[in-house]
Design an enzyme around this catalytic site. Sequence first.
Site, PDB file in Angstrom:
ATOM      1  CB  SER A   1      -0.436  -3.557  -5.055  1.00 51.57           C
ATOM      2  OG  SER A   1       0.421  -3.509  -6.171  1.00 51.57           O
ATOM      3  CE  LYS A   2      -4.709   0.393 -11.162  1.00 47.50           C
ATOM      4  NZ  LYS A   2      -4.648   1.395 -12.257  1.00 47.50           N
ATOM      5  NE  ARG A   3       3.980  -2.652  -8.667  1.00 45.66           N
ATOM      6  CZ  ARG A   3       3.668  -1.376  -8.452  1.00 45.66           C
ATOM      7  NH1 ARG A   3       3.201  -0.642  -9.441  1.00 45.66           N
ATOM      8  NH2 ARG A   3       3.813  -0.830  -7.263  1.00 45.66           N
TER       9      ARG A   3
END
Length: 469
Positions: free
Chosen positions: A234-236
């Site tokens: 996930s980018k987050r």
Amino acid sequence: MTVRVRFAPSPTGMFHVGGARSALQNWIYAKQQGGVFVLRIEDTDAARNKPEWTEGILSALDWIGISRGSYEGPYFQSANAGEHRAAAARLYDSGRAYYCDCTREDVQARTGSQYQGYDGYHRDRGLGPGPGHALRFRTPDEGTTVVVDLIRGEPTFENKLIEDFVIARGDGSPVFLLANVVDDMTMGITHVIRAEEHLPNTPKQQLLWEALGVKPPVWAHVPVVVNEKRQKLSKRRDKVALEAYRDEGYLAGAMRNYLMLLGWAPSGDREIVPWSVIEDEFRLDEVNLSSAFFDEKKLRAFNGEYIRALPVAEFIDACQPWLTGTGTIAPPPWQPEEFDADAFAAVAPLAQTRIAVLSEIVPNVDFLFLASPLIDEAAWTKTMKDGSAELLDDAVAAFEALESWDAESLKSTLEAVGAERGLKLGKTQAPVRVAVTGRTVGLPLFESLEVLGRERTLTRIRAARLRLV
């Protein structure tokens, strides 16, 4: 038939390592088949798209070896908007789609659950186009949709379990599902190689291909890339930006090699192999079905191996962005005029064996180019204990008397200083290292002192001694 594959990223953020893997797999497959690699930028999310993200995609592809001019494109999905709308109109005119003005709340009220799909309420009510009227695809009531997949065999989906899905919004704009299909048709894409997260949408897309009278492409869904907790990257949450790894000093060759091992392996008990071997041996039908673990520690080890394999001259060239602060790399702590290329060349072979990413070159060599070392206070406190002041005094006196300022003489001299105090060389050299380099770890000490020179070495040891007063 000429094989045509595509890579279709969205310019809404940094370039994802999972996307880089997909690009490489498509690239290799096209080369193996004598086909064409097409780059399509899916830029219809106007609110999130930025030109710099598009340039970031192109630059990232350049870095991993998919260079501009070697592929077809880039095309932009927004330029094909007319074809998207025309396809939606054809589906409506042929009876394969119908209009619906149901809101999500309407559907929920009829089904009694927010988890139920659309119930086909407007299938045969004859609603025409108009504001707020979404266009839905009329999914077959019976039978199955079989997705022939080079990796996953023949996943089969019951049509009755596929809801009548939206293909154009209430404002008439086609949704991504339809736009993606129409773009692939327009560009003559024959093979779609992508991550398995897209598999649930594939039966819908295949139905659209068939309804538009075109034979669907060959599908190949590669395993999703996950973190150490087996969660999708996930980018987050995870470090996923290819640019971040590039700017930290990972080599493109190491990154390419590692990404291709996410779900596949070359023959034999090998992992680090020449790119030519990967290009020759990679087979889509040999890709594993299970999720692929992106192990940053393993990637780091890979990169260290690649760094050590470089000829020294290439290693020196590779370090230049971190030594000069060019491009997206932060400037080093020294001024440009302080940098000594000859001094760096002298210690480069020593540094090459000790770093895993190129950015680590800066803290390993900064003592050579600064007027005074950057002192790690924790290292100072740990090292400068009782007796250190006297030891530094003796080191200065012994070094001043040296006739030859070379690593071997420096080592034997300091070893003798320690022996008089009953200390082994490791204990003796620790205060000297901190005084001269500011750290407890780094390049071999005596080779470093040789390059630093007599005057600067003695000046730093004396300065450290004064601090201990």
